[in-house]
Motif scaffolding. Structure first.
Motif, PDB file in Angstrom:
ATOM      1  N   MET A   1      98.985   1.035  56.664  1.00 25.68           N
ATOM      2  CA  MET A   1      97.984   1.899  56.061  1.00 25.68           C
ATOM      3  C   MET A   1      96.682   1.790  56.828  1.00 25.68           C
ATOM      4  O   MET A   1      96.499   0.898  57.638  1.00 25.68           O
ATOM      5  N   ASP A   2      95.803   2.750  56.629  1.00 21.53           N
ATOM      6  CA  ASP A   2      94.518   2.713  57.323  1.00 21.53           C
ATOM      7  C   ASP A   2      93.824   1.403  57.021  1.00 21.53           C
ATOM      8  O   ASP A   2      93.754   0.962  55.883  1.00 21.53           O
ATOM      9  N   SER A   3      93.339   0.740  58.058  1.00 18.27           N
ATOM     10  CA  SER A   3      92.788  -0.593  57.863  1.00 18.27           C
ATOM     11  C   SER A   3      91.317  -0.634  58.204  1.00 18.27           C
ATOM     12  O   SER A   3      90.823   0.143  59.011  1.00 18.27           O
ATOM     13  N   LEU A   4      90.645  -1.533  57.569  1.00 19.53           N
ATOM     14  CA  LEU A   4      89.266  -1.838  57.886  1.00 19.53           C
ATOM     15  C   LEU A   4      89.287  -3.187  58.578  1.00 19.53           C
ATOM     16  O   LEU A   4      89.806  -4.163  58.039  1.00 19.53           O
ATOM     17  N   PHE A   5      88.782  -3.249  59.808  1.00 20.87           N
ATOM     18  CA  PHE A   5      88.779  -4.491  60.562  1.00 20.87           C
ATOM     19  C   PHE A   5      87.699  -5.392  59.985  1.00 20.87           C
ATOM     20  O   PHE A   5      86.517  -5.140  60.129  1.00 20.87           O
ATOM     21  N   THR A   6      88.114  -6.432  59.269  1.00 25.76           N
ATOM     22  CA  THR A   6      87.194  -7.253  58.502  1.00 25.76           C
ATOM     23  C   THR A   6      86.706  -8.450  59.307  1.00 25.76           C
ATOM     24  O   THR A   6      87.194  -8.724  60.411  1.00 25.76           O
ATOM     25  N   LEU A   7      85.776  -9.202  58.719  1.00 25.91           N
ATOM     26  CA  LEU A   7      85.344 -10.445  59.358  1.00 25.91           C
ATOM     27  C   LEU A   7      86.494 -11.426  59.478  1.00 25.91           C
ATOM     28  O   LEU A   7      86.591 -12.171  60.459  1.00 25.91           O
ATOM     29  N   ASN A 209     105.304   0.065  51.898  1.00 24.12           N
ATOM     30  CA  ASN A 209     106.259  -1.017  51.670  1.00 24.12           C
ATOM     31  C   ASN A 209     106.333  -1.510  50.228  1.00 24.12           C
ATOM     32  O   ASN A 209     107.348  -2.092  49.836  1.00 24.12           O
ATOM     33  N   THR A 210     105.275  -1.320  49.459  1.00 21.30           N
ATOM     34  CA  THR A 210     105.281  -1.760  48.069  1.00 21.30           C
ATOM     35  C   THR A 210     104.607  -0.702  47.204  1.00 21.30           C
ATOM     36  O   THR A 210     103.765   0.066  47.696  1.00 21.30           O
ATOM     37  N   PRO A 211     104.940  -0.652  45.912  1.00 27.19           N
ATOM     38  CA  PRO A 211     104.293   0.322  45.033  1.00 27.19           C
ATOM     39  C   PRO A 211     102.785   0.120  44.926  1.00 27.19           C
ATOM     40  O   PRO A 211     102.054   1.044  44.572  1.00 27.19           O
ATOM     41  N   ALA A 212     102.314  -1.094  45.222  1.00 19.92           N
ATOM     42  CA  ALA A 212     100.879  -1.378  45.134  1.00 19.92           C
ATOM     43  C   ALA A 212     100.116  -0.848  46.347  1.00 19.92           C
ATOM     44  O   ALA A 212      98.901  -0.679  46.302  1.00 19.92           O
ATOM     45  N   GLN A 213     100.851  -0.598  47.440  1.00 15.28           N
ATOM     46  CA  GLN A 213     100.206  -0.062  48.644  1.00 15.28           C
ATOM     47  C   GLN A 213      99.905   1.409  48.422  1.00 15.28           C
ATOM     48  O   GLN A 213     100.746   2.170  47.956  1.00 15.28           O
ATOM     49  N   ARG A 214      98.691   1.843  48.771  1.00 15.54           N
ATOM     50  CA  ARG A 214      98.312   3.222  48.477  1.00 15.54           C
ATOM     51  C   ARG A 214      97.707   3.906  49.682  1.00 15.54           C
ATOM     52  O   ARG A 214      96.931   3.315  50.428  1.00 15.54           O
ATOM     53  N   ALA A 252     102.955  17.210  55.927  1.00 15.89           N
ATOM     54  CA  ALA A 252     104.303  17.015  56.475  1.00 15.89           C
ATOM     55  C   ALA A 252     104.661  15.532  56.544  1.00 15.89           C
ATOM     56  O   ALA A 252     105.791  15.135  56.235  1.00 15.89           O
ATOM     57  N   ARG A 253     103.672  14.711  56.932  1.00 17.83           N
ATOM     58  CA  ARG A 253     103.956  13.271  57.042  1.00 17.83           C
ATOM     59  C   ARG A 253     104.117  12.639  55.663  1.00 17.83           C
ATOM     60  O   ARG A 253     104.986  11.769  55.460  1.00 17.83           O
ATOM     61  N   ILE A 254     103.306  13.066  54.692  1.00 11.35           N
ATOM     62  CA  ILE A 254     103.442  12.547  53.328  1.00 11.35           C
ATOM     63  C   ILE A 254     104.790  12.954  52.742  1.00 11.35           C
ATOM     64  O   ILE A 254     105.459  12.158  52.067  1.00 11.35           O
ATOM     65  N   PHE A 255     105.215  14.177  53.002  1.00 10.24           N
ATOM     66  CA  PHE A 255     106.511  14.655  52.518  1.00 10.24           C
ATOM     67  C   PHE A 255     107.657  13.821  53.104  1.00 10.24           C
ATOM     68  O   PHE A 255     108.587  13.438  52.387  1.00 10.24           O
ATOM     69  N   GLU A 256     107.589  13.521  54.395  1.00 12.17           N
ATOM     70  CA  GLU A 256     108.633  12.690  55.012  1.00 12.17           C
ATOM     71  C   GLU A 256     108.690  11.312  54.375  1.00 12.17           C
ATOM     72  O   GLU A 256     109.773  10.772  54.122  1.00 12.17           O
ATOM     73  N   GLU A 257     107.515  10.731  54.103  1.00  7.38           N
ATOM     74  CA  GLU A 257     107.488   9.408  53.475  1.00  7.38           C
ATOM     75  C   GLU A 257     108.012   9.476  52.048  1.00  7.38           C
ATOM     76  O   GLU A 257     108.700   8.556  51.578  1.00  7.38           O
ATOM     77  N   ALA A 258     107.697  10.567  51.348  1.00  8.54           N
ATOM     78  CA  ALA A 258     108.207  10.743  49.978  1.00  8.54           C
ATOM     79  C   ALA A 258     109.720  10.762  49.975  1.00  8.54           C
ATOM     80  O   ALA A 258     110.361  10.141  49.107  1.00  8.54           O
ATOM     81  N   SER A 270     106.646   7.895  39.272  1.00  6.94           N
ATOM     82  CA  SER A 270     105.229   7.602  39.064  1.00  6.94           C
ATOM     83  C   SER A 270     104.707   6.630  40.109  1.00  6.94           C
ATOM     84  O   SER A 270     103.608   6.805  40.643  1.00  6.94           O
ATOM     85  N   GLU A 271     105.480   5.585  40.423  1.00 11.31           N
ATOM     86  CA  GLU A 271     105.066   4.605  41.431  1.00 11.31           C
ATOM     87  C   GLU A 271     104.978   5.253  42.809  1.00 11.31           C
ATOM     88  O   GLU A 271     104.047   4.977  43.579  1.00 11.31           O
ATOM     89  N   ILE A 272     105.933   6.101  43.137  1.00  5.49           N
ATOM     90  CA  ILE A 272     105.917   6.778  44.434  1.00  5.49           C
ATOM     91  C   ILE A 272     104.711   7.712  44.522  1.00  5.49           C
ATOM     92  O   ILE A 272     104.013   7.755  45.540  1.00  5.49           O
ATOM     93  N   ALA A 273     104.473   8.447  43.443  1.00  6.38           N
ATOM     94  CA  ALA A 273     103.325   9.353  43.418  1.00  6.38           C
ATOM     95  C   ALA A 273     102.026   8.591  43.643  1.00  6.38           C
ATOM     96  O   ALA A 273     101.167   9.007  44.435  1.00  6.38           O
ATOM     97  N   PHE A 274     101.871   7.471  42.961  1.00  6.82           N
ATOM     98  CA  PHE A 274     100.652   6.670  43.088  1.00  6.82           C
ATOM     99  C   PHE A 274     100.496   6.157  44.515  1.00  6.82           C
ATOM    100  O   PHE A 274      99.406   6.235  45.101  1.00  6.82           O
ATOM    101  N   SER A 275     101.567   5.618  45.095  1.00  9.71           N
ATOM    102  CA  SER A 275     101.476   5.035  46.434  1.00  9.71           C
ATOM    103  C   SER A 275     101.130   6.090  47.487  1.00  9.71           C
ATOM    104  O   SER A 275     100.511   5.775  48.506  1.00  9.71           O
ATOM    105  N   LEU A 276     101.517   7.338  47.235  1.00  8.71           N
ATOM    106  CA  LEU A 276     101.232   8.413  48.185  1.00  8.71           C
ATOM    107  C   LEU A 276      99.890   9.095  47.919  1.00  8.71           C
ATOM    108  O   LEU A 276      99.561  10.093  48.549  1.00  8.71           O
TER     109      LEU A 276
END
Length: 305
Positions: A1-7, A209-214, A252-258, A270-276
């Motif tokens: 997922m999009d990341s923020l490069f942290t300290l 990879n997990t339902p918590a990932q969004r 198109a990319r979200i549809f492929e992942e769905a 519901s979990e898939i919808a939330f993660s996407l």
């Protein structure tokens, strides 16, 4: 997922623990000698990321900095200002690198401590040119300032962070007095680079990879903000380079992942919808039907027969 490069990521790249006592109560600040950490910093290109911190670098060496719509070449000595708002890719071009850089969080130089609103400074504005060519004389002056910061940081002076803050403000004022390096490589090269960076930001969000990932970047405006370009410009570039609109590529990319999640997991709709990134299951169902001519449940039952 999009990341923020942290300290944490930054210190991990240097194989160093985050110092617990450096500006603990006033925001984080630290300074580094480039020659000392050069080999650790040069292991692979620094990814095109947003950082969670500000960075000021005094550079002595040949380098290249890539932003969404520009490339800035550094042939010798320069001063670089990096903001959490503007992602960039910084690539050393030779082994002969020296200088200093400091990293700090926004609350280290908060308005109540410094009288400055960092993100309103021209040096940190999207679309600006935050890399400044400097002379030998300016380099020597700035190097001396960084050495003062470095020495003060290791001192026992009880008000050292107040003094360091004053030095950093001096760095900012010196930067604003200098003329910026002008960007090179516009036109076709810029379009290709924007497209590549857009695709990288999009693909970095997957797989889920997990339902918590969004999914964090879901709209054309989301990507344009990350790339520090206007949404209309991003759409124009992608139409030229791919033949598709920004929204069409994202969808198109979200549809492929769905489809992958429906086929390969036992997550609820519901979990898939939330993660996407969908706020409502109904919105996800309508989106999926539009692309598959089937509801998510019917698609799942069909592919698992």
């Amino acid at each position: 997922m999009d990341s923020l490069f942290t300290l944490h990521d930054f210190y991990g790249k240097l194989h160093l623990p985050i110092p617990e006592n450096i500006g603990k109560d006033i925001g984080h600040f630290n300074v580094f000698n480039i020659a000392e950490y050069r080999t650790r910093l040069s292991k692979g290109e620094m990814r095109y990321d947003r950082r969670s911190y500000f960075k000021i670098s005094l550079i002595n060496g040949k380098n290249r900095a890539e932003y969404a719509d520009k490339v800035i070449h550094i042939e010798d000595k320069a001063l670089l200002f990096a903001s959490p708002r503007i992602p960039y890719n910084y690539v050393p071009q030779d082994e002969d690198q020296s200088g200093y850089f400091c990293v700090f969080t926004e609350n280290f130089l908060s308005k109540d401590k410094s009288g400055i609103i960092l993100e309103k400074l021209p040096l940190f504005q999207p679309g600006g040119y935050p890399i400044l060519n400097i002379s030998e004389e300016h380099y020597a002056e700035l190097e001396n300032l960084f050495k003062k910061i470095d020495g003060e940081l290791s001192s026992d002076y009880p008000f050292k962070f107040d003094l360091i803050r004053a030095y950093v403000i001096e760095l900012l004022h010196m930067g604003q007095k200098l003329h910026p390096v002008q960007p090179l490589e516009n036109g076709k090269n810029a379009a290709i680079r924007i497209t590549d960076m857009f695709v990288e930001l999009l693909e970095r969000q997957f797989p889920i990879n997990t339902p918590a990932q969004r999914l964090l970047l879901k709209t054309a405006n989301d990507f344009a903000e990350r790339l520090a370009v206007h949404a209309n410009h991003l759409n124009k570039v992608l139409k030229e380079t791919t033949g598709s609109t920004t929204t069409a590529i994202i969808h198109a990319r979200i549809f492929e992942e769905a489809k992958i999640l429906l086929n390969n997991t036992d997550w609820t709709i519901s979990e898939i919808a939330f993660s996407l990134g969908f706020e409502e299951v109904a919105h996800f169902s309508n989106f999926f039907k539009k692309h598959a001519q089937l509801s998510p449940l019917k698609f799942r039952s069909f592919v698992k027969v």
